[in-house]
Design an enzyme around this catalytic site. Sequence first.
Site, short mmCIF file in Angstrom:
data_model
loop_
_atom_site.label_atom_id
_atom_site.label_comp_id
_atom_site.label_asym_id
_atom_site.label_seq_id
_atom_site.Cartn_x
_atom_site.Cartn_y
_atom_site.Cartn_z
CE LYS A 63 -3.77 -2.47 2.24
NZ LYS A 63 -4.42 -2.86 3.51
CD GLN A 107 -3.21 -4.32 6.78
OE1 GLN A 107 -3.12 -3.33 6.05
NE2 GLN A 107 -3.85 -5.41 6.40
CG ASP A 130 -9.26 0.23 5.25
OD1 ASP A 130 -9.01 0.05 4.04
OD2 ASP A 130 -8.48 -0.06 6.16
#
Length: 295
Positions: A63, A107, A130
């Site tokens: 990422k 994460q 997200d």
Amino acid sequence: MAGERPVRFAGAEVIDGRAAAAAVRERVRQHVAALAAERGVEPGLATVLVGEDPASELYVRRKREACAEAGIRSFHHPLPAQTPASELAALLDALNDDPAVHGILLQLPLPAGLDAAAMTQRIDPAKDVDGLHPLNAGLLAQGSPDAVVPCTPAGVMELLHIAGAELAGAPAVVIGRSTLVGRPLASLLLGANATVTHCHSRTRDLAAVCREAEVVVAAAGVPGLVTADMVSPGATVIDVGTNRTDEGLTGDVDFDAVSGVARAVTPVPGGVGPMTIAMLLDNAVRAARRAAGTG
Ligand code: NAP
């Protein structure tokens, strides 16, 4: 994305996720350049990784590399697995307050002892790249255009668009009801006026339900779950599944057999996977644009 057509092989069209992701990344680069030129703003994404899980380390590294390539600054915060909840919460609060940070990526999964739901809710919904904050999930469920859409479902919708799938009025089946993939995807398909049937592990006759569908999206994490006899001729099949087996990476769809029946199908790898990171970049630059008043 209009004008791009899937690659055609014998049988179904194979929807090329790598090419689609490259197009999204190019669009992101253009937005980044415009933000710099017009507003003097450099989009910034904070990545927070707690613990040393190798798979999570790899995902975060990818990422960050993708951010660098797109011109998005990334601020990496690796924390030890024993990090107390109060310390992680304090970091998220600081990132929420930092104007150079437009998006925050926490994460998952978190190490045992840290409450992922509580930490996700701590993130400013405007920086929730997200799309997992309950506010964004609620906005999406309400069909609001203001929702931040989770990356994988957003990528699936782009692929359906590229594949030329007619969604309005069409029977569409989503297999899987996770908050990460299945639920937001069902909301997105409903928002596109598909007639959505949502399946899960308790669905009585998955094959019969799938056979009625013009669009099937498999997100169960079960290798080979969707077989050719479950797919109606001419259907579009999107395989979200990413399963590590002895034969390597495989999806939830029996690709070879389904290719002989479907109109279009995504491969694994090279289908949905590349779109997930591309849509993360898209969400990050959207957050920066909104913060700059141009989104
Ligand atoms: P998850 O949280 O484990 O959810 C799986 C869902 O599938 C659950 O709703 C489960 O039903 C349902 N399911 C399991 N077995 C089933 C069966 N035999 N028939 C019908 N439904 C069944 O997984 P997830 O996070 O949504 O991920 C799903 C898959 O997508 C995984 O392979 C994951 O690795 C992959 N994935 C890929 C990407 C990407 O970028 N390509 C991103 C995210 C996820 P219940 O609710 O009844 O248990």
